[in-house]
Design an enzyme around this catalytic site. Structure first.
Site, mmCIF file in Angstrom:
data_model
loop_
_atom_site.group_PDB
_atom_site.id
_atom_site.type_symbol
_atom_site.label_atom_id
_atom_site.label_comp_id
_atom_site.label_asym_id
_atom_site.label_seq_id
_atom_site.Cartn_x
_atom_site.Cartn_y
_atom_site.Cartn_z
ATOM 1 N N HIS A 119 0.821 -1.207 0.000
ATOM 2 C CA HIS A 119 0.000 0.000 0.000
ATOM 3 C C HIS A 119 0.860 1.263 0.000
ATOM 4 C CE1 HIS A 119 -2.792 2.869 2.293
ATOM 5 N NE2 HIS A 119 -3.393 2.639 1.140
ATOM 6 N N HIS A 174 -1.020 11.224 -2.191
ATOM 7 C CA HIS A 174 -2.358 10.838 -1.752
ATOM 8 C C HIS A 174 -3.231 12.013 -1.335
ATOM 9 C CE1 HIS A 174 -5.398 9.616 1.253
ATOM 10 N NE2 HIS A 174 -5.541 8.547 0.483
#
Length: 246
Positions: free
Chosen positions: A12, A54
């Site tokens: 991730h 992100h």
């Protein structure tokens, strides 16, 4: 529809338990740990440069302040995107999509590239910037493009048919109309938050022919029953923890 060669374990934002998320260092760390695929987020700066990041702003993961939409690549280059994580990563820079794809090619890795559409950003422009680049850099079997944003997925599908581009439909809680939404963009996979996912829904996804990816699981014991539901891959901050448990 063809599927990419999905692994069981995906790192991730790179190996984000051991290196600053979404950086070149995090991808190298995943590779060094024996993980073949990474999940990464792509956005656009104010000047249109596609970067691996992100958040809507840079405060959490750099020494700077401000929204991505206000930065150009020169300003982004001045940020330290590593020291917040640990002194050993001081000087790590925000990676452009071009730089990240070059590293993935060098290392022979695969990527689940999430089109991250934060508030105020254009999903169509993001898809148009990111999708052709990843398609050119990596072979079909080593790439998967996903998003929560349905417009980003629709534009991605318009850029390439299912035989050339694998898409994943991202959900937090998988909704009742998940299948219609996934089929509308000819997705090959459904990506679900592992905690609210129920066995019945997971089995329905698999029965309909979709690959099922779960994010972001970091407790192998708690996650273990999901494998029996047919989950194909887990996205984890430290997927090496699953090596002996999966």
């Amino acid at each position: 529809m063809p599927h990419p060669d999905l692994p069981r374990l995906i790192a991730h934002r790179g190996l984000s338990a051991r290196a600053p998320e979404n950086t070149l260092a995090a991808v190298r760390a995943a590779h060094d740990a024996g993980i073949d695929w990474v999940e990464l987020d792509v956005q656009r700066l104010g000047d249109g440069t596609a970067v691996i990041w992100h958040d809507r702003d840079v405060a959490r993961c750099s020494n700077g302040r401000g929204r991505l939409a206000t930065l150009d690549i020169a300003a982004a280059r001045r940020l330290d995107a590593g020291a917040w994580f640990a002194p050993a990563f001081a000087g790590e820079r925000m990676a452009t999509l071009e730089e990240m794809l070059a590293l993935l090619v060098e290392l022979g890795m695969g990527v689940n590239l999430e089109l991250k559409v934060n508030r105020g950003h254009d999903p169509a422009a993001l898809a148009e910037a990111a999708v052709p680049a990843v398609m050119e850099a990596l072979p079909f079997e080593r790439r998967l493009v996903s998003s929560f944003d349905e417009r980003a997925l629709r534009v991605s599908r318009a850029l390439a048919g299912p035989e050339r581009l694998a898409l994943g439909a991202l959900f937090d809680r998988v909704p009742r109309d998940w299948q219609a939404r996934a089929e509308a963009v000819q997705a090959v996979s459904v990506h679900a938050n592992w905690k609210p996912l129920k066995a019945e829904r997971a089995k329905a996804i698999k029965a309909a022919g979709f690959a099922l990816l779960c994010y972001t699981a970091n407790d192998p014991d708690a996650f273990a029953p999901r494998w029996e539901w047919g989950v194909d891959a887990v996205i984890s901050d430290d997927p090496t923890r699953f090596d002996t448990a999966s």
